[in-house]
Design a protein around this motif. Sequence first.
Motif, PDB file in Angstrom:
ATOM      1  N   ASN A   1       0.834  -1.204   0.000  1.00 35.60           N
ATOM      2  CA  ASN A   1       0.000   0.000   0.000  1.00 35.60           C
ATOM      3  C   ASN A   1       0.867   1.251   0.000  1.00 35.60           C
ATOM      4  OD1 ASN A   1      -1.864   2.006   0.317  1.00 35.60           O
ATOM      5  ND2 ASN A   1      -2.855   1.125   2.111  1.00 35.60           N
ATOM      6  N   PHE A   2       1.217   1.718  -1.208  1.00 39.52           N
ATOM      7  CA  PHE A   2       1.932   2.979  -1.347  1.00 39.52           C
ATOM      8  C   PHE A   2       0.955   4.144  -1.519  1.00 39.52           C
ATOM      9  CE2 PHE A   2       5.912   0.812  -3.349  1.00 39.52           C
ATOM     10  CZ  PHE A   2       6.356   0.475  -2.078  1.00 39.52           C
ATOM     11  N   ALA A   3      -0.346   3.882  -1.304  1.00 41.48           N
ATOM     12  CA  ALA A   3      -1.356   4.928  -1.453  1.00 41.48           C
ATOM     13  C   ALA A   3      -1.635   5.643  -0.140  1.00 41.48           C
ATOM     14  CB  ALA A   3      -2.659   4.330  -1.997  1.00 41.48           C
ATOM     15  N   THR A   4      -1.315   5.009   0.975  1.00 48.91           N
ATOM     16  CA  THR A   4      -1.589   5.578   2.286  1.00 48.91           C
ATOM     17  C   THR A   4      -0.291   6.022   2.931  1.00 48.91           C
ATOM     18  OG1 THR A   4      -3.495   4.121   2.566  1.00 48.91           O
ATOM     19  CG2 THR A   4      -2.615   5.145   4.542  1.00 48.91           C
ATOM     20  N   CYS A   5      -0.283   7.256   3.415  1.00 52.88           N
ATOM     21  CA  CYS A   5       0.925   7.809   4.040  1.00 52.88           C
ATOM     22  C   CYS A   5       1.022   7.303   5.470  1.00 52.88           C
ATOM     23  CB  CYS A   5       0.869   9.333   4.001  1.00 52.88           C
ATOM     24  SG  CYS A   5       2.346  10.109   4.662  1.00 52.88           S
ATOM     25  N   GLN A   6       1.923   6.367   5.702  1.00 52.17           N
ATOM     26  CA  GLN A   6       2.095   5.801   7.034  1.00 52.17           C
ATOM     27  C   GLN A   6       3.569   5.510   7.268  1.00 52.17           C
ATOM     28  OE1 GLN A   6       0.329   1.810   7.284  1.00 52.17           O
ATOM     29  NE2 GLN A   6       0.156   1.849   5.062  1.00 52.17           N
ATOM     30  N   PRO A   7       4.025   5.604   8.515  1.00 55.61           N
ATOM     31  CA  PRO A   7       5.440   5.333   8.785  1.00 55.61           C
ATOM     32  C   PRO A   7       5.744   3.855   8.632  1.00 55.61           C
ATOM     33  CG  PRO A   7       4.249   5.688  10.837  1.00 55.61           C
ATOM     34  CD  PRO A   7       3.286   5.986   9.733  1.00 55.61           C
ATOM     35  N   PRO A   8       6.948   3.501   8.214  1.00 54.11           N
ATOM     36  CA  PRO A   8       7.309   2.085   8.142  1.00 54.11           C
ATOM     37  C   PRO A   8       7.381   1.484   9.536  1.00 54.11           C
ATOM     38  CG  PRO A   8       9.222   3.465   7.737  1.00 54.11           C
ATOM     39  CD  PRO A   8       8.042   4.382   7.795  1.00 54.11           C
ATOM     40  N   LEU A   9       7.061   0.208   9.627  1.00 56.22           N
ATOM     41  CA  LEU A   9       7.147  -0.476  10.912  1.00 56.22           C
ATOM     42  C   LEU A   9       8.585  -0.901  11.157  1.00 56.22           C
ATOM     43  CD1 LEU A   9       3.936  -2.706  11.028  1.00 56.22           C
ATOM     44  CD2 LEU A   9       4.506  -0.776  12.515  1.00 56.22           C
ATOM     45  N   THR A  10       9.154  -0.398  12.222  1.00 61.91           N
ATOM     46  CA  THR A  10      10.494  -0.808  12.625  1.00 61.91           C
ATOM     47  C   THR A  10      10.425  -1.288  14.074  1.00 61.91           C
ATOM     48  OG1 THR A  10      11.021   1.507  13.165  1.00 61.91           O
ATOM     49  CG2 THR A  10      11.664   0.712  10.992  1.00 61.91           C
ATOM     50  N   ASN A  11      10.535  -0.352  15.009  1.00 62.97           N
ATOM     51  CA  ASN A  11      10.555  -0.713  16.431  1.00 62.97           C
ATOM     52  C   ASN A  11       9.215  -0.503  17.123  1.00 62.97           C
ATOM     53  OD1 ASN A  11      10.641   2.138  16.192  1.00 62.97           O
ATOM     54  ND2 ASN A  11      11.396   2.284  18.291  1.00 62.97           N
ATOM     55  N   GLN A  12       8.169  -0.100  16.372  1.00 63.47           N
ATOM     56  CA  GLN A  12       6.943   0.338  17.047  1.00 63.47           C
ATOM     57  C   GLN A  12       6.285  -0.763  17.873  1.00 63.47           C
ATOM     58  OE1 GLN A  12       7.783   1.098  13.811  1.00 63.47           O
ATOM     59  NE2 GLN A  12       6.482   2.732  13.030  1.00 63.47           N
ATOM     60  N   THR A  13       6.224  -1.985  17.326  1.00 59.84           N
ATOM     61  CA  THR A  13       5.578  -3.075  18.058  1.00 59.84           C
ATOM     62  C   THR A  13       6.287  -3.336  19.376  1.00 59.84           C
ATOM     63  OG1 THR A  13       4.883  -4.095  15.980  1.00 59.84           O
ATOM     64  CG2 THR A  13       4.864  -5.494  17.930  1.00 59.84           C
ATOM     65  N   ALA A  14       7.605  -3.392  19.320  1.00 58.43           N
ATOM     66  CA  ALA A  14       8.378  -3.636  20.534  1.00 58.43           C
ATOM     67  C   ALA A  14       8.232  -2.481  21.521  1.00 58.43           C
ATOM     68  CB  ALA A  14       9.845  -3.850  20.174  1.00 58.43           C
ATOM     69  N   ALA A  15       8.299  -1.240  21.020  1.00 59.37           N
ATOM     70  CA  ALA A  15       8.191  -0.076  21.897  1.00 59.37           C
ATOM     71  C   ALA A  15       6.836  -0.027  22.588  1.00 59.37           C
ATOM     72  CB  ALA A  15       8.417   1.200  21.096  1.00 59.37           C
ATOM     73  N   LEU A  16       5.785  -0.292  21.834  1.00 59.35           N
ATOM     74  CA  LEU A  16       4.437  -0.274  22.409  1.00 59.35           C
ATOM     75  C   LEU A  16       4.266  -1.386  23.434  1.00 59.35           C
ATOM     76  CD1 LEU A  16       1.685   1.082  22.358  1.00 59.35           C
ATOM     77  CD2 LEU A  16       1.029  -0.425  20.486  1.00 59.35           C
ATOM     78  N   SER A  17       4.795  -2.567  23.109  1.00 53.24           N
ATOM     79  CA  SER A  17       4.724  -3.681  24.052  1.00 53.24           C
ATOM     80  C   SER A  17       5.412  -3.346  25.361  1.00 53.24           C
ATOM     81  CB  SER A  17       5.360  -4.929  23.415  1.00 53.24           C
ATOM     82  OG  SER A  17       5.422  -5.991  24.349  1.00 53.24           O
ATOM     83  N   ASP A  18       6.589  -2.728  25.252  1.00 52.45           N
ATOM     84  CA  ASP A  18       7.342  -2.375  26.459  1.00 52.45           C
ATOM     85  C   ASP A  18       6.597  -1.333  27.295  1.00 52.45           C
ATOM     86  OD1 ASP A  18       9.259  -4.094  25.551  1.00 52.45           O
ATOM     87  OD2 ASP A  18      10.654  -2.548  24.878  1.00 52.45           O
TER      88      ASP A  18
ATOM     89  N   THR B   1       4.626   9.932  12.533  1.00 50.70           N
ATOM     90  CA  THR B   1       5.916   9.750  13.180  1.00 50.70           C
ATOM     91  C   THR B   1       6.050   8.363  13.779  1.00 50.70           C
ATOM     92  OG1 THR B   1       5.950  12.096  13.747  1.00 50.70           O
ATOM     93  CG2 THR B   1       7.494  10.669  14.926  1.00 50.70           C
ATOM     94  N   PHE B   2       4.990   7.907  14.475  1.00 49.00           N
ATOM     95  CA  PHE B   2       5.057   6.617  15.166  1.00 49.00           C
ATOM     96  C   PHE B   2       4.049   5.624  14.605  1.00 49.00           C
ATOM     97  CE2 PHE B   2       4.016   3.649  18.591  1.00 49.00           C
ATOM     98  CZ  PHE B   2       5.278   3.162  18.903  1.00 49.00           C
ATOM     99  N   SER B   3       2.764   5.966  14.698  1.00 43.75           N
ATOM    100  CA  SER B   3       1.742   5.021  14.257  1.00 43.75           C
ATOM    101  C   SER B   3       0.399   5.721  14.129  1.00 43.75           C
ATOM    102  CB  SER B   3       1.617   3.873  15.268  1.00 43.75           C
ATOM    103  OG  SER B   3       0.448   3.124  15.041  1.00 43.75           O
ATOM    104  N   GLY B   4      -0.285   5.463  13.021  1.00 45.32           N
ATOM    105  CA  GLY B   4      -1.615   6.021  12.841  1.00 45.32           C
ATOM    106  C   GLY B   4      -2.612   5.496  13.850  1.00 45.32           C
ATOM    107  N   GLY B   5      -2.390   4.271  14.331  1.00 40.00           N
ATOM    108  CA  GLY B   5      -3.332   3.661  15.258  1.00 40.00           C
ATOM    109  C   GLY B   5      -3.292   4.258  16.643  1.00 40.00           C
ATOM    110  N   LEU B   6      -2.237   4.988  16.978  1.00 38.75           N
ATOM    111  CA  LEU B   6      -2.158   5.586  18.317  1.00 38.75           C
ATOM    112  C   LEU B   6      -3.171   6.725  18.466  1.00 38.75           C
ATOM    113  CD1 LEU B   6      -0.752   5.583  21.050  1.00 38.75           C
ATOM    114  CD2 LEU B   6       1.015   7.067  20.081  1.00 38.75           C
ATOM    115  N   ARG B   7      -3.485   7.424  17.360  1.00 36.61           N
ATOM    116  CA  ARG B   7      -4.499   8.492  17.347  1.00 36.61           C
ATOM    117  C   ARG B   7      -4.237   9.560  18.403  1.00 36.61           C
ATOM    118  NH1 ARG B   7      -4.780   8.775  13.273  1.00 36.61           N
ATOM    119  NH2 ARG B   7      -6.528  10.217  13.333  1.00 36.61           N
TER     120      ARG B   7
END
Length: 454
Positions: free
Chosen positions: A92-109, A301-307
């Motif tokens: 999906n190159f149609a939606t402007c969203q940050p690439p997933l790198t460390n977000q899952t781990a950071a949110l889990s922590d 910057t981090f995640s669209g789902g954080l809102r």
Amino acid sequence: MGTIWSLDLNEFSGPKYVRIVTAIEQAIHSGELTPNSKLPPQRQLADTIGVTIGTITRAYALAEQRGYVEARRGDGTYVKAKVQNTESSKVNFATCQPPLTNQTAALSDILTEIAKDPITLNQIMGYQADPLTHQQQAFHHWLTTRGIEQDSKQLIFCHGAQQGLFSVLNALLGKSDVLMHEENCYPGIRVAANQLGLDAHSIPLTDSGLDLMALQTLVEQYNPKLLYLTLNNQNPTCIQYSMSQRQTLLKMAIEHDFYILEDDVNYCLPEEWHLPLWQQAREHSVQAQSRVIYLSSLSKTFSGGLRQGFILLPEALIAPVKLALHSQCWMVSPLNMEIAARLINTQALVGERDLLIRERQALAISMCDRLNLQHRWRGLNGWLKLNSPLKAHHVVTALAAKGILVRNGDDFDNHDNHIRISIGAAQNLTQFIESLQEIETTIQTLSQSAYSVV
């Protein structure tokens, strides 16, 4: 027997146990560690890579906490049978969203930290008309370190920038008031204006921002109440407003008594980003300060789902905008606020995404140069003008059939044969390069047959 698997800690950054977890996650996603495979015994891996067994114990525990592995009593640690596959058949190159790198781990922590903090848990489970003091101060400190000065009471929170945008329009403009915005702009401003029944007018763009002569004419004709702008990274064109134009806009806002709403949600690399008009206004005059509203969020910057969005307001506008927000939701989620407050003043907010985005930008620019296209790139977006007789809708349709989504310029009321590509969604460099190659091949192929397209 454990899986024969080793790693080089020098390939990763951070504490040693975190590096080991990152290596485990990477090996799982690459297929090097397969579902149900057994990780090396802790002492064996400790001896192999030269760390203490306590470091391995801590790493395996964190990997289990993040959902990648499971400890089986008396039998060791295994990769989970079903580790969620984040890759999709479509890119999906149609939606402007940050690439997933460390977000899952950071949110889990962060969620684990919150779970172990019963005092904060009790606070955020109740109704909170305003953010908790430490949450407000965390954002105040973060903005200040970025060079954006403000009194903490001027900082208002919202569920994403779109809610903030709607609330500002709802609070400040009646149906007899005029809204102005960029000609090719983020569609959400049009949606909000239509929903509120506002009289909205668009202003043409140049390479350095607005067409100032056209703006002057329209301002004198319509006497607008508010002007909506994306100064740092205009969406979709990737234009960045010049410093001289920003000063002119500020002077016009004072002279003609309208507000400027600056939307700074679109991601920029550090070298691309400039201090917002809010800061220029503070350094200009008291009059200028009363004319500028600043809107941003953590979505790009981090995640669209954080809102998690936020607004900086002149003091006179705080009460009406808070009332407009309150009419839509009783409060901004204290849980969201707590996650964001713990995140923003840490390196986890950006991780190493700047390096990744810079690399992807360079690859995409090279592709455009090879295709001899007019193009502009900033942050996560690229704005490409296709060469006639090839049509944008042909390219968008052909790529969609191949599982690659890009945005037609028509979606932004631009009919000059542009497409917008957002480079964040690919899950890894291999997928990104393969997708770029497919885009390049598709444009080349369609260009060669464009004369026969009727």
